[in-house]
Design a protein around this motif. Structure first.
Motif, PDB file in Angstrom:
ATOM      1  N   PHE A   1     -43.466   5.269  45.092  1.00 35.17           N
ATOM      2  CA  PHE A   1     -42.422   5.440  45.865  1.00 35.17           C
ATOM      3  C   PHE A   1     -42.801   5.036  47.318  1.00 35.17           C
ATOM      4  O   PHE A   1     -42.032   4.601  48.538  1.00 35.17           O
ATOM      5  N   THR A   2     -43.940   6.161  47.869  1.00 36.20           N
ATOM      6  CA  THR A   2     -44.060   6.352  49.295  1.00 36.20           C
ATOM      7  C   THR A   2     -44.529   4.872  49.901  1.00 36.20           C
ATOM      8  O   THR A   2     -44.041   4.474  50.474  1.00 36.20           O
ATOM      9  N   LEU A   3     -45.734   4.085  48.716  1.00 40.12           N
ATOM     10  CA  LEU A   3     -45.630   3.233  49.622  1.00 40.12           C
ATOM     11  C   LEU A   3     -45.166   2.071  49.814  1.00 40.12           C
ATOM     12  O   LEU A   3     -44.797   1.668  50.638  1.00 40.12           O
ATOM     13  N   ILE A   4     -43.840   1.426  48.987  1.00 35.52           N
ATOM     14  CA  ILE A   4     -42.655   1.155  48.423  1.00 35.52           C
ATOM     15  C   ILE A   4     -41.948   1.561  50.555  1.00 35.52           C
ATOM     16  O   ILE A   4     -41.343   0.819  51.011  1.00 35.52           O
ATOM     17  N   GLY A   5     -41.793   2.824  50.344  1.00 38.99           N
ATOM     18  CA  GLY A   5     -41.081   3.589  51.655  1.00 38.99           C
ATOM     19  C   GLY A   5     -42.105   2.831  53.111  1.00 38.99           C
ATOM     20  O   GLY A   5     -41.348   2.269  53.896  1.00 38.99           O
ATOM     21  N   THR A   6     -43.262   3.292  53.010  1.00 35.11           N
ATOM     22  CA  THR A   6     -43.898   2.428  54.048  1.00 35.11           C
ATOM     23  C   THR A   6     -43.946   0.878  54.382  1.00 35.11           C
ATOM     24  O   THR A   6     -43.744   0.301  55.141  1.00 35.11           O
ATOM     25  N   ILE A   7     -43.656   0.239  53.700  1.00 34.89           N
ATOM     26  CA  ILE A   7     -43.922  -1.114  53.961  1.00 34.89           C
ATOM     27  C   ILE A   7     -42.822  -1.297  54.269  1.00 34.89           C
ATOM     28  O   ILE A   7     -42.341  -2.551  55.178  1.00 34.89           O
TER      29      ILE A   7
ATOM     30  N   GLY B   1     -46.478  11.914  40.007  1.00 37.99           N
ATOM     31  CA  GLY B   1     -48.069  11.671  41.304  1.00 37.99           C
ATOM     32  C   GLY B   1     -47.168  10.054  40.600  1.00 37.99           C
ATOM     33  O   GLY B   1     -48.261   9.667  42.202  1.00 37.99           O
ATOM     34  N   LEU B   2     -47.486   9.537  39.913  1.00 37.31           N
ATOM     35  CA  LEU B   2     -47.654   7.807  40.052  1.00 37.31           C
ATOM     36  C   LEU B   2     -46.513   7.312  41.016  1.00 37.31           C
ATOM     37  O   LEU B   2     -46.401   6.934  42.004  1.00 37.31           O
ATOM     38  N   ALA B   3     -45.188   8.306  40.400  1.00 33.11           N
ATOM     39  CA  ALA B   3     -43.643   8.393  41.533  1.00 33.11           C
ATOM     40  C   ALA B   3     -43.774   8.876  42.752  1.00 33.11           C
ATOM     41  O   ALA B   3     -44.016   7.681  43.692  1.00 33.11           O
ATOM     42  N   TRP B   4     -45.019   9.212  43.350  1.00 33.91           N
ATOM     43  CA  TRP B   4     -45.068   9.007  44.691  1.00 33.91           C
ATOM     44  C   TRP B   4     -45.286   8.744  45.454  1.00 33.91           C
ATOM     45  O   TRP B   4     -45.332   7.946  46.308  1.00 33.91           O
TER      46      TRP B   4
ATOM     47  N   LEU C   1     -48.245  15.367  31.325  1.00 31.30           N
ATOM     48  CA  LEU C   1     -47.375  13.879  30.940  1.00 31.30           C
ATOM     49  C   LEU C   1     -46.565  14.023  32.792  1.00 31.30           C
ATOM     50  O   LEU C   1     -45.741  13.020  33.088  1.00 31.30           O
ATOM     51  N   LEU C   2     -45.695  14.757  33.103  1.00 28.31           N
ATOM     52  CA  LEU C   2     -44.699  15.199  33.661  1.00 28.31           C
ATOM     53  C   LEU C   2     -45.722  14.934  34.866  1.00 28.31           C
ATOM     54  O   LEU C   2     -45.194  14.196  35.776  1.00 28.31           O
ATOM     55  N   LEU C   3     -46.688  15.538  35.060  1.00 31.67           N
ATOM     56  CA  LEU C   3     -47.573  15.469  36.795  1.00 31.67           C
ATOM     57  C   LEU C   3     -48.119  14.383  36.824  1.00 31.67           C
ATOM     58  O   LEU C   3     -48.478  13.827  38.029  1.00 31.67           O
ATOM     59  N   VAL C   4     -47.908  13.365  35.450  1.00 32.94           N
ATOM     60  CA  VAL C   4     -48.796  12.505  36.107  1.00 32.94           C
ATOM     61  C   VAL C   4     -47.769  11.051  36.182  1.00 32.94           C
ATOM     62  O   VAL C   4     -47.891  10.226  37.644  1.00 32.94           O
ATOM     63  N   VAL C   5     -46.640  10.999  35.638  1.00 32.36           N
ATOM     64  CA  VAL C   5     -45.397  10.499  36.293  1.00 32.36           C
ATOM     65  C   VAL C   5     -45.280  10.982  37.553  1.00 32.36           C
ATOM     66  O   VAL C   5     -44.851   9.813  38.807  1.00 32.36           O
TER      67      VAL C   5
ATOM     68  N   GLU D   1     -34.985  10.917  55.489  1.00 39.91           N
ATOM     69  CA  GLU D   1     -35.991  10.724  54.316  1.00 39.91           C
ATOM     70  C   GLU D   1     -37.164  10.543  53.386  1.00 39.91           C
ATOM     71  O   GLU D   1     -36.787  11.013  52.259  1.00 39.91           O
ATOM     72  N   SER D   2     -37.783  10.298  54.043  1.00 38.48           N
ATOM     73  CA  SER D   2     -38.975  11.341  53.263  1.00 38.48           C
ATOM     74  C   SER D   2     -39.508  12.103  53.249  1.00 38.48           C
ATOM     75  O   SER D   2     -39.941  12.558  52.190  1.00 38.48           O
ATOM     76  N   LEU D   3     -38.769  13.291  54.489  1.00 35.18           N
ATOM     77  CA  LEU D   3     -38.994  14.463  54.546  1.00 35.18           C
ATOM     78  C   LEU D   3     -38.017  15.390  52.962  1.00 35.18           C
ATOM     79  O   LEU D   3     -38.485  15.868  52.500  1.00 35.18           O
ATOM     80  N   ASN D   4     -36.667  14.226  52.547  1.00 33.69           N
ATOM     81  CA  ASN D   4     -36.601  14.964  51.157  1.00 33.69           C
ATOM     82  C   ASN D   4     -36.991  14.366  49.966  1.00 33.69           C
ATOM     83  O   ASN D   4     -36.780  15.160  49.095  1.00 33.69           O
ATOM     84  N   PHE D   5     -37.218  13.246  50.148  1.00 28.15           N
ATOM     85  CA  PHE D   5     -38.365  13.236  48.965  1.00 28.15           C
ATOM     86  C   PHE D   5     -39.456  13.404  48.851  1.00 28.15           C
ATOM     87  O   PHE D   5     -40.014  13.579  47.548  1.00 28.15           O
ATOM     88  N   GLN D   6     -40.636  14.076  49.496  1.00 25.65           N
ATOM     89  CA  GLN D   6     -41.753  14.788  50.040  1.00 25.65           C
ATOM     90  C   GLN D   6     -41.258  16.295  49.407  1.00 25.65           C
ATOM     91  O   GLN D   6     -41.943  16.712  48.090  1.00 25.65           O
ATOM     92  N   ILE D   7     -40.756  16.819  50.261  1.00 24.05           N
ATOM     93  CA  ILE D   7     -39.642  17.855  49.143  1.00 24.05           C
ATOM     94  C   ILE D   7     -39.309  18.427  47.521  1.00 24.05           C
ATOM     95  O   ILE D   7     -39.643  18.983  46.898  1.00 24.05           O
ATOM     96  N   SER D   8     -39.024  16.492  47.417  1.00 21.13           N
ATOM     97  CA  SER D   8     -38.586  17.210  46.141  1.00 21.13           C
ATOM     98  C   SER D   8     -39.704  16.372  45.460  1.00 21.13           C
ATOM     99  O   SER D   8     -39.293  17.080  44.005  1.00 21.13           O
ATOM    100  N   MET D   9     -40.882  15.803  45.283  1.00 19.63           N
ATOM    101  CA  MET D   9     -41.652  15.558  44.272  1.00 19.63           C
ATOM    102  C   MET D   9     -42.232  17.163  44.829  1.00 19.63           C
ATOM    103  O   MET D   9     -43.127  17.085  43.174  1.00 19.63           O
ATOM    104  N   LEU D  10     -42.566  17.604  45.567  1.00 22.26           N
ATOM    105  CA  LEU D  10     -43.237  18.846  45.598  1.00 22.26           C
ATOM    106  C   LEU D  10     -42.333  19.929  44.577  1.00 22.26           C
ATOM    107  O   LEU D  10     -43.331  20.443  43.783  1.00 22.26           O
ATOM    108  N   ILE D  11     -41.112  20.244  44.313  1.00 21.05           N
ATOM    109  CA  ILE D  11     -40.366  20.714  43.411  1.00 21.05           C
ATOM    110  C   ILE D  11     -40.154  20.448  42.219  1.00 21.05           C
ATOM    111  O   ILE D  11     -41.416  20.823  41.291  1.00 21.05           O
ATOM    112  N   TYR D  12     -40.685  19.062  42.079  1.00 16.11           N
ATOM    113  CA  TYR D  12     -41.295  18.513  40.629  1.00 16.11           C
ATOM    114  C   TYR D  12     -42.058  18.702  40.529  1.00 16.11           C
ATOM    115  O   TYR D  12     -42.641  18.890  38.949  1.00 16.11           O
ATOM    116  N   ALA D  13     -42.999  18.518  41.059  1.00 19.25           N
ATOM    117  CA  ALA D  13     -44.532  18.983  41.116  1.00 19.25           C
ATOM    118  C   ALA D  13     -45.016  20.546  40.394  1.00 19.25           C
ATOM    119  O   ALA D  13     -45.560  20.892  38.778  1.00 19.25           O
TER     120      ALA D  13
END
Length: 137
Positions: free
Chosen positions: A113-119, A107-110, A101-105, A75-87
């Motif tokens: 959501f990564t913090l929420i996944g960790t917790i 970055g913040l989403a990354w 604006l998209l880069l900021v969004v 799940e985390s790997l898929n998210f990280q790859i998705s965020m790389l593509i979006y970036a």
């Protein structure tokens, strides 16, 4: 004089159980630790600008030992790859100014959501990231 039969390596172990080949299963605490490592390792790997390396490493090291760890790492790997593509797409769109604006969004989403996944995984909960392309199963 009697002949002794040659000694081989012994019986081959059966298929891997929950703990892998000949390994005892992980304790719930270890499962949560490795599950959360799949998420927070992205922050560590981000220092070399490749956040997907952390979850990939957890998947390769412990993914075959416990199903929970594997699910969280994938799940985390898929998210990280998705965020790389979006970036990357946002970086290209910087040429038309909307990408800033998209880069900021992204970055913040990354970070959020990564913090929420960790917790959540530290608490032993399943976590599915939003906005994720399911490339690896």
């Amino acid at each position: 004089m009697s002949q002794v039969p040659p000694q081989g390596p012994g019986p081959m172990p059966g298929p891997p159980g929950p703990g892998g080949w000949g390994k005892p299963p992980m304790s719930p605490s270890e499962e949560r630790t490795w599950g959360s490592a799949a998420h927070w390792s992205a922050f560590v790997a981000a220092f070399v600008a490749l956040a997907f390396l952390g979850p990939l490493l957890v998947l390769l090291l412990k993914g075959n030992e416990e199903a929970y760890v594997r699910r969280q790492a994938v799940e985390s790997l898929n998210f990280q790859i998705s965020m790389l593509i979006y970036a990357v797409v946002s970086g290209v769109l910087v040429l038309v100014l909307v990408g800033l604006l998209l880069l900021v969004v992204v970055g913040l989403a990354w970070v959020v959501f990564t913090l929420i996944g960790t917790i959540r995984s530290t608490n032993g909960e399943e976590y599915r990231y939003p906005l994720t392309l399911r490339l690896i199963s």
